[in-house]
Design a protein around this motif. Sequence first.
Motif, PDB file in Angstrom:
ATOM      1  N   LYS A  61       0.815  -1.221   0.000  1.00 34.74           N
ATOM      2  CA  LYS A  61       0.000   0.000   0.000  1.00 34.74           C
ATOM      3  C   LYS A  61       0.842   1.261   0.000  1.00 34.74           C
ATOM      4  O   LYS A  61       0.442   2.278  -0.543  1.00 34.74           O
ATOM      5  CB  LYS A  61      -0.949  -0.011   1.193  1.00 34.74           C
ATOM      6  CG  LYS A  61      -2.007  -1.082   1.057  1.00 34.74           C
ATOM      7  CD  LYS A  61      -2.979  -1.080   2.184  1.00 34.74           C
ATOM      8  CE  LYS A  61      -3.982  -2.211   1.956  1.00 34.74           C
ATOM      9  NZ  LYS A  61      -4.896  -2.363   3.048  1.00 34.74           N
ATOM     10  N   GLU A  62       2.022   1.196   0.578  1.00 38.81           N
ATOM     11  CA  GLU A  62       2.873   2.389   0.634  1.00 38.81           C
ATOM     12  C   GLU A  62       3.924   2.430  -0.473  1.00 38.81           C
ATOM     13  O   GLU A  62       4.474   3.473  -0.766  1.00 38.81           O
ATOM     14  CB  GLU A  62       3.565   2.468   1.999  1.00 38.81           C
ATOM     15  CG  GLU A  62       4.447   1.269   2.288  1.00 38.81           C
ATOM     16  CD  GLU A  62       4.709   1.040   3.767  1.00 38.81           C
ATOM     17  OE1 GLU A  62       5.884   0.873   4.109  1.00 38.81           O
ATOM     18  OE2 GLU A  62       3.743   1.036   4.542  1.00 38.81           O
ATOM     19  N   GLN A  63       4.188   1.305  -1.078  1.00 36.96           N
ATOM     20  CA  GLN A  63       5.216   1.221  -2.115  1.00 36.96           C
ATOM     21  C   GLN A  63       4.542   1.138  -3.486  1.00 36.96           C
ATOM     22  O   GLN A  63       3.735   0.267  -3.736  1.00 36.96           O
ATOM     23  CB  GLN A  63       6.062  -0.025  -1.873  1.00 36.96           C
ATOM     24  CG  GLN A  63       7.192  -0.200  -2.811  1.00 36.96           C
ATOM     25  CD  GLN A  63       8.014  -1.436  -2.400  1.00 36.96           C
ATOM     26  OE1 GLN A  63       7.573  -2.283  -1.667  1.00 36.96           O
ATOM     27  NE2 GLN A  63       9.215  -1.499  -2.906  1.00 36.96           N
ATOM     28  N   VAL A  64       4.878   2.052  -4.358  1.00 39.81           N
ATOM     29  CA  VAL A  64       4.305   2.066  -5.700  1.00 39.81           C
ATOM     30  C   VAL A  64       5.324   1.461  -6.662  1.00 39.81           C
ATOM     31  O   VAL A  64       6.403   2.015  -6.865  1.00 39.81           O
ATOM     32  CB  VAL A  64       3.935   3.506  -6.143  1.00 39.81           C
ATOM     33  CG1 VAL A  64       3.365   3.499  -7.543  1.00 39.81           C
ATOM     34  CG2 VAL A  64       2.964   4.127  -5.155  1.00 39.81           C
ATOM     35  N   LEU A  65       4.973   0.312  -7.225  1.00 44.12           N
ATOM     36  CA  LEU A  65       5.854  -0.350  -8.184  1.00 44.12           C
ATOM     37  C   LEU A  65       5.476   0.074  -9.591  1.00 44.12           C
ATOM     38  O   LEU A  65       4.292   0.137  -9.930  1.00 44.12           O
ATOM     39  CB  LEU A  65       5.738  -1.877  -8.047  1.00 44.12           C
ATOM     40  CG  LEU A  65       6.133  -2.462  -6.697  1.00 44.12           C
ATOM     41  CD1 LEU A  65       5.851  -3.955  -6.656  1.00 44.12           C
ATOM     42  CD2 LEU A  65       7.596  -2.195  -6.411  1.00 44.12           C
ATOM     43  N   GLN A  66       6.473   0.358 -10.392  1.00 37.83           N
ATOM     44  CA  GLN A  66       6.268   0.769 -11.771  1.00 37.83           C
ATOM     45  C   GLN A  66       6.635  -0.388 -12.699  1.00 37.83           C
ATOM     46  O   GLN A  66       7.691  -1.000 -12.532  1.00 37.83           O
ATOM     47  CB  GLN A  66       7.136   1.979 -12.110  1.00 37.83           C
ATOM     48  CG  GLN A  66       6.873   3.182 -11.231  1.00 37.83           C
ATOM     49  CD  GLN A  66       5.493   3.751 -11.441  1.00 37.83           C
ATOM     50  OE1 GLN A  66       4.995   3.796 -12.560  1.00 37.83           O
ATOM     51  NE2 GLN A  66       4.860   4.177 -10.359  1.00 37.83           N
ATOM     52  N   ALA A  67       5.790  -0.664 -13.674  1.00 40.64           N
ATOM     53  CA  ALA A  67       6.012  -1.785 -14.587  1.00 40.64           C
ATOM     54  C   ALA A  67       7.337  -1.660 -15.329  1.00 40.64           C
ATOM     55  O   ALA A  67       8.060  -2.643 -15.501  1.00 40.64           O
ATOM     56  CB  ALA A  67       4.857  -1.897 -15.580  1.00 40.64           C
TER      57      ALA A  67
END
Length: 190
Positions: A61-67
């Motif tokens: 929820k706090e970590q945004v992963l980018q493709a």
Amino acid sequence: MQITDQMICSLLSAGEERGMEYLFEKYYKPLVVWSAGFMNNVMHAEDVVQTFFIKIWERRKEQVLQAQTLKSFLYTSVRNLSLDRLEKKDPLRNASDICDFDRKWEEYDTGEEEMLARISKEVAALPERSRTVMECVYTEGLSYKETAARLGISVSTVNTLLVNALKRIRKNCAGFQAELFIFLRSRQKK
């Protein structure tokens, strides 16, 4: 269905477990091989990758992963965690980048037939149940859970049989650690 990094990132950011399942399916084994290249120990490499995946899930929820950066993030993180675990004075002396890693795979794939034959012979000499578990996991690419269901045994039994088989192969093929990983990887390609 082809699993894409975009699909994994979208599902994880939505908090869906399928995202973690897809991440595991696509990246678990390659990351274990990557980590083992630094640690020279499959069990420790599996621990590193499993711990890392747990952290990803806990921080979804706090970590945004980018493709577009997912693969680089995974490999860099696992490399760093592996090196941290080694507790050496100069942990970067054996480190490689991903391009170097791919080049080493190509070299091993083409030039180490004798060693792979020896490892293959050791696999064939395993007790039937251990050999069957290795074939399910490494040749067919089944998860431990799927292997357990197919063979009618528990997941912990699958893990125990696999660990014992790998220990036996490592003992009988001392000095061929990297080749063992390559052998297992090549079996997955078939």
